[in-house]
Design a protein around this motif. Structure first.
Motif, PDB file in Angstrom:
ATOM      1  N   TYR A  75       0.821  -1.415   0.002  1.00 24.59           N
ATOM      2  CA  TYR A  75      -0.101  -0.024  -0.041  1.00 24.59           C
ATOM      3  C   TYR A  75       0.821   1.434  -0.130  1.00 24.59           C
ATOM      4  O   TYR A  75       0.661   2.181  -0.830  1.00 24.59           O
ATOM      5  CB  TYR A  75      -0.917   0.134   1.301  1.00 24.59           C
ATOM      6  CG  TYR A  75      -1.909   1.156   1.120  1.00 24.59           C
ATOM      7  CD1 TYR A  75      -3.284   1.101   0.625  1.00 24.59           C
ATOM      8  CD2 TYR A  75      -1.297   2.340   1.767  1.00 24.59           C
ATOM      9  CE1 TYR A  75      -3.817   2.159   0.525  1.00 24.59           C
ATOM     10  CE2 TYR A  75      -2.422   3.201   2.066  1.00 24.59           C
ATOM     11  CZ  TYR A  75      -3.550   3.311   1.168  1.00 24.59           C
ATOM     12  OH  TYR A  75      -4.208   4.763   0.994  1.00 24.59           O
ATOM     13  N   HIS A  82       2.089   6.248  -6.778  1.00 21.52           N
ATOM     14  CA  HIS A  82       0.867   6.962  -7.641  1.00 21.52           C
ATOM     15  C   HIS A  82       1.071   8.444  -7.412  1.00 21.52           C
ATOM     16  O   HIS A  82       1.164   9.137  -8.379  1.00 21.52           O
ATOM     17  CB  HIS A  82      -0.546   6.712  -6.792  1.00 21.52           C
ATOM     18  CG  HIS A  82      -1.388   7.722  -7.104  1.00 21.52           C
ATOM     19  ND1 HIS A  82      -2.342   7.680  -8.054  1.00 21.52           N
ATOM     20  CD2 HIS A  82      -1.843   8.456  -6.273  1.00 21.52           C
ATOM     21  CE1 HIS A  82      -3.139   8.598  -7.810  1.00 21.52           C
ATOM     22  NE2 HIS A  82      -3.037   9.402  -6.863  1.00 21.52           N
ATOM     23  N   TRP A 141       5.426  10.769  -1.960  1.00 25.88           N
ATOM     24  CA  TRP A 141       6.119  11.521  -2.871  1.00 25.88           C
ATOM     25  C   TRP A 141       6.862  12.672  -2.464  1.00 25.88           C
ATOM     26  O   TRP A 141       7.643  13.171  -3.004  1.00 25.88           O
ATOM     27  CB  TRP A 141       4.738  12.246  -3.683  1.00 25.88           C
ATOM     28  CG  TRP A 141       4.176  13.255  -3.450  1.00 25.88           C
ATOM     29  CD1 TRP A 141       3.416  13.255  -2.591  1.00 25.88           C
ATOM     30  CD2 TRP A 141       4.631  14.755  -3.741  1.00 25.88           C
ATOM     31  NE1 TRP A 141       3.201  14.908  -2.152  1.00 25.88           N
ATOM     32  CE2 TRP A 141       4.066  15.689  -3.185  1.00 25.88           C
ATOM     33  CE3 TRP A 141       5.530  15.395  -4.665  1.00 25.88           C
ATOM     34  CZ2 TRP A 141       3.963  16.947  -3.287  1.00 25.88           C
ATOM     35  CZ3 TRP A 141       5.647  16.747  -5.111  1.00 25.88           C
ATOM     36  CH2 TRP A 141       5.008  17.515  -4.286  1.00 25.88           C
ATOM     37  N   HIS A 401      -6.236  17.005  -4.429  1.00 27.76           N
ATOM     38  CA  HIS A 401      -6.867  16.412  -5.684  1.00 27.76           C
ATOM     39  C   HIS A 401      -7.818  17.488  -6.216  1.00 27.76           C
ATOM     40  O   HIS A 401      -8.086  17.367  -7.505  1.00 27.76           O
ATOM     41  CB  HIS A 401      -7.630  15.313  -5.335  1.00 27.76           C
ATOM     42  CG  HIS A 401      -6.629  14.140  -5.141  1.00 27.76           C
ATOM     43  ND1 HIS A 401      -5.877  13.599  -3.910  1.00 27.76           N
ATOM     44  CD2 HIS A 401      -6.029  13.240  -6.013  1.00 27.76           C
ATOM     45  CE1 HIS A 401      -5.421  12.530  -3.981  1.00 27.76           C
ATOM     46  NE2 HIS A 401      -5.288  12.289  -5.175  1.00 27.76           N
ATOM     47  N   ARG A 461      -4.070  10.696   6.245  1.00 29.26           N
ATOM     48  CA  ARG A 461      -3.599  10.301   5.099  1.00 29.26           C
ATOM     49  C   ARG A 461      -2.778   9.232   5.136  1.00 29.26           C
ATOM     50  O   ARG A 461      -2.176   9.020   6.394  1.00 29.26           O
ATOM     51  CB  ARG A 461      -3.086  11.347   4.127  1.00 29.26           C
ATOM     52  CG  ARG A 461      -1.765  11.897   4.876  1.00 29.26           C
ATOM     53  CD  ARG A 461      -1.376  13.214   4.327  1.00 29.26           C
ATOM     54  NE  ARG A 461      -0.974  12.876   2.872  1.00 29.26           N
ATOM     55  CZ  ARG A 461      -0.141  13.765   2.173  1.00 29.26           C
ATOM     56  NH1 ARG A 461       0.173  15.190   2.890  1.00 29.26           N
ATOM     57  NH2 ARG A 461       0.431  13.640   1.070  1.00 29.26           N
ATOM     58  N   ARG A 462      -2.511   8.469   4.235  1.00 31.36           N
ATOM     59  CA  ARG A 462      -1.321   7.354   4.084  1.00 31.36           C
ATOM     60  C   ARG A 462      -1.815   6.018   5.119  1.00 31.36           C
ATOM     61  O   ARG A 462      -0.788   5.739   5.855  1.00 31.36           O
ATOM     62  CB  ARG A 462      -0.131   7.745   4.382  1.00 31.36           C
ATOM     63  CG  ARG A 462       0.419   8.878   3.313  1.00 31.36           C
ATOM     64  CD  ARG A 462       1.693   9.697   3.680  1.00 31.36           C
ATOM     65  NE  ARG A 462       1.989  10.571   2.439  1.00 31.36           N
ATOM     66  CZ  ARG A 462       2.922  11.478   2.500  1.00 31.36           C
ATOM     67  NH1 ARG A 462       3.916  11.388   3.752  1.00 31.36           N
ATOM     68  NH2 ARG A 462       3.356  12.027   1.514  1.00 31.36           N
TER      69      ARG A 462
END
Ligand code: HEM
Ligand SMILES: [Cu+2]
Length: 517
Positions: A75, A82, A141, A401, A461-462
């Motif tokens: 994951y 991604h 990222w 996003h 997140r994550r």
């Protein structure tokens, strides 16, 4: 009189007789700006699909609590690759592609200033992408220190990721310099700056940002690489670093400064070209000149300038003093001013226009609406106290996003439909384009809007598994499911776009001289 026809027939026969080797050789050695533009566009959309597939895995995993199709480390690799791919292998290069194709003709130049460097910039992306995908680093990222250090993340994944990104960065810098020289030196006589199309202005502002910011990223990546491989201590305070340089320890926060000094401007590197596209699309589609041309051009540079003064808003919770943080809060909020100038000028342009509701306009208006939502959620994050709550939560995933999908990708689709007739000489299918827009709009909001509430409900997140969170916040169940359903709809609706583009490329109606008349 038969002569020209015979020659033409022979030429066509020669074209058809070209073997795939000749065709491959042609594309691999081309220095023509249009062909390089097409290579960039095809490359980038390939990574849109691949990184989009990873997003489908992510959302499939998160549709229900508990581990389902991935494990924790897979994951982490998937959301990292991604994010990295969407930014560095899709959005940034795709606009370089469109700009390659359109900037020279828009300023009356025959080609880019340095055609071979242009080709080099593109071909560097291939090994870079291979390294990033083979590496499957699992450091987000953002590659925060000291996570990227070999002590915490052994193996070669992070090395490949760092090396790949250094190559992407180098390619970007080559492109940025090339655009600036082209725009400054190769304009047709009489084309002053104040007469240039706004897409060219946008690429000029973007290239200034690329040239000023990307070297800082490349430098930071190199330092991280040295920390990993020859034991320097730029970003590490523990282990050997604590022992061998006690008075002069490294600083993981330094990584964040360097990384965000590039990566906040990078947001605008991804959005200014989209704004440039919207500047071209709207006047054409509402059949009115753009309202406030000069203000629009200056606003691009205003955004670029402020973009360099806000990076610390990513670091409000790292323990910096309030005096250090406060100016960044106000600077961040100030971005709303040039952005607002653009939004109101677009609305004023549309106002009382004779509106042609074709697909490029739909995506351009989608850009304005969704980018504004992303901008507004950004203002919340810019407020230091509010950010203590929002930092690292799914709210941030929603925000980023809206900006990147709602902004950059919507602008990109506006560009793709708007310029499709020019590039291919054929028309795309209008009805399919409109369905693609509608499905994307619904899918995008269904995927990302619930994430605001997911974040406010306390999900970080994550996060791979929210079994524990759901015990406290039961609403996380339905909200996550809704978001995943949206994601599958969003993913599937992109197939309409690819179908439309591929079929219309070969079978579409020939484009009239002015496709938007
Ligand atoms: C196809 C639709 C997309 C879906 C369903 C999607 C979904 C997601 C999800 C669920 C995450 C959070 C993963 C986590 O924190 O555990 C994420 C992260 C991210 N996405 Fe997307 N995404 C999509 C498109 C995009 C696009 C177009 C971009 C940029 C141009 C993008 C950039 C990012 C970035 C930068 C991250 C952060 C990665 C990290 O935390 O290091 N995504 N995406
Ligand atoms: Cu930022």
């Amino acid at each position: 009189m038969a002569y020209p026809t015979v020659v033409k027939v022979r030429e066509e026969a020669a074209l058809e007789a070209r073997t795939w080797r000749e065709v491959a050789y042609h594309w691999m050695t081309t220095t023509n700006h249009k062909e390089i533009g097409i290579l960039y566009i095809v490359f980038s959309f390939t990574f849109f699909v691949l990184a989009g597939l990873l997003a489908m895995f992510i959302r499939a995993e998160l549709a229900t609590p508990g581990p389902t199709i991935l494990d924790e480390s897979r994951y982490a690799q998937f959301f990292s690759t991604h994010g990295t791919s969407m930014i560095f292998l899709f959005i940034i290069p795709v606009f370089v592609g469109f700009a390659n194709y359109f900037v020279p003709p828009l300023i009356g130049a025959k080609d880019m200033a340095f055609p071979r460097i242009n080709a080099l910039g593109f071909w560097m992306l291939l090994p870079a992408a291979a390294m990033i995908w083979i590496g499957q680093a699992d450091v987000g990222w953002t590659g925060y220190a000291p996570l990227t250090n070999r002590i915490y993340t052994p193996g070669s994944g992070v090395d490949l990721w760092l090396a790949g990104l250094i190559m992407v960065g180098t390619s970007s810098i080559l492109g940025g310099v090339n655009f600036l020289v082209t725009i400054f030196k190769l304009r047709r006589p009489g084309l002053t700056f104040w007469k240039m199309p706004l897409f060219v202005w946008a690429m000029m502002a973007t290239s200034v940002m690329v040239v000023m910011a990307t070297p800082v990223l490349a430098g930071a990546l190199t330092l991280a690489f040295l920390d990993r491989n020859i034991g320097t201590c730029f970003f590490l305070t523990t282990g050997a670093c604590a022992a061998h340089s006690p008075g002069n320890p490294g600083d993981p926060i330094l990584w964040q400064h360097l990384f965000w000094f590039y990566s906040h401007p990078a947001v605008y590197i991804m959005v200014l070209p989209a704004m440039g596209v919207v500047n071209e699309v709207i006047p054409k589609m509402v059949r009115k000149p753009l309202y406030g041309y000069k203000a629009m051009a200056l606003a691009l540079f205003g955004i670029a300038l402020i973009g360099f003064l806000v990076w610390v808003h990513h670091m409000f919770t790292t323990g910096l003093s309030l005096t250090a943080r406060a100016p960044f809060m106000f600077a961040t909020m100030a971005v709303a001013i040039p952005t607002g100038v653009k939004i109101f000028n677009w609305l004023a342009t549309i106002w009382r226009g004779s509106i042609n509701f074709r697909t490029p306009l739909l995506f351009a208006v989608g850009f304005i609406a969704l980018f504004t939502i992303g901008g507004i959620t950004g203002v919340y994050q810019a407020s230091i106290p509010v950010d203590y709550k929002l930092q690292e939560s799914y709210w941030v995933v929603a925000h980023l996003h809206y900006v990147l999908f709602g902004g950059s990708v919507m602008g990109l689709f506006a560009a793709a439909y708007f310029w499709f007739p020019t590039i291919t000489g054929r028309m795309y299918n209008e009805r399919l384009g409109q369905i693609h827009f509608l499905a994307t709009l619904v899918g995008m909001n269904l995927t990302f809007f619930p994430m605001h509430f997911i974040g406010l409900s306390g999900m970080l997140r994550r996060t791979f598994d929210y079994t524990n969170e759901i015990a406290f916040w039961p609403e996380l169940g339905p909200l996550n499911l809704l978001s995943s359903i949206g994601a599958f709809l969003l993913g599937a609706s992109q197939l309409i776009f690819f179908y439309n583009v591929i079929v219309s490329r070969y079978k579409g109606k020939p484009a009239p001289a002015d496709p938007w008349a």
